[in-house]
Design an enzyme around this catalytic site. Structure first.
Site, PDB file in Angstrom:
ATOM      1  N   THR A  27      -2.484  63.346  41.817  1.00 23.00           N
ATOM      2  CA  THR A  27      -1.545  62.392  41.234  1.00 23.00           C
ATOM      3  C   THR A  27      -0.090  62.803  41.437  1.00 23.00           C
ATOM      4  O   THR A  27       0.219  63.947  41.751  1.00 23.00           O
ATOM      5  CB  THR A  27      -1.810  62.243  39.720  1.00 23.00           C
ATOM      6  N   ASP A  28       0.777  61.825  41.206  1.00 19.47           N
ATOM      7  CA  ASP A  28       2.212  62.100  41.237  1.00 19.47           C
ATOM      8  C   ASP A  28       2.680  62.408  39.813  1.00 19.47           C
ATOM      9  O   ASP A  28       1.873  62.530  38.901  1.00 19.47           O
ATOM     10  CB  ASP A  28       2.974  60.931  41.860  1.00 19.47           C
ATOM     11  N   ALA A  29       3.970  62.497  39.618  1.00 17.27           N
ATOM     12  CA  ALA A  29       4.512  62.858  38.311  1.00 17.27           C
ATOM     13  C   ALA A  29       4.176  61.827  37.233  1.00 17.27           C
ATOM     14  O   ALA A  29       4.165  62.148  36.047  1.00 17.27           O
ATOM     15  CB  ALA A  29       6.032  63.028  38.404  1.00 17.27           C
TER      16      ALA A  29
END
Length: 134
Positions: free
Chosen positions: A15-17
């Protein structure tokens, strides 16, 4: 089996932030599903590599419909929509836990001789297995 299903858990590293799957990781999920389909048919890729046979992605058309999120268990469904002597096209979709299509893709894969990176015929055993599912 005309379609193959493979489950993938979304890990934090996917995942990203914001906690949603980074778009390029969907391609990894699709790759894993195709590899597991080959394995289920009795073909291990390390054996192919020893014989200088590889499958390489030539083209991807991917549509992102909705995000997948951290810790979800996704289902990747794969089917072959075109089969030629040295290439094939997979239609693959990623389904959410609540049965929504998150990502869809058409992926053209070519069979190559790894020593010279030239196209070669898909090995007969694999071609036969794929022929039975389309």
């Amino acid at each position: 089996m005309s379609k193959h299903s493979h489950n993938v858990r979304v890990y934090y590293e996917d995942t990203d932030a914001g906690g949603i799957v980074y778009y390029a990781n969907y391609l990894k999920f699709f790759e894993r599903a195709r590899t597991e389909w080959l394995r289920q048919m009795g073909t291990e890729q390390n054996i192919l590599l020893e014989r200088s046979v590889g499958f390489v992605v030539k083209r991807v058309e991917m549509d992102n419909h909705a995000p997948a999120r951290f810790n979800e268990l996704l289902c990747i469904q794969s089917e072959i929509v075109e089969l030629k002597r040295a290439s094939l096209v997979f239609k693959q979709i990623i389904i959410s836990p609540n049965n929504h299509c998150l990502v869809s893709a058409l992926i053209r894969v070519a069979c190559v001789n790894l020593s010279n990176m030239k196209p070669q015929a898909i090995p007969d055993k694999i071609l036969g297995e794929f022929s039975r599912v389309i």
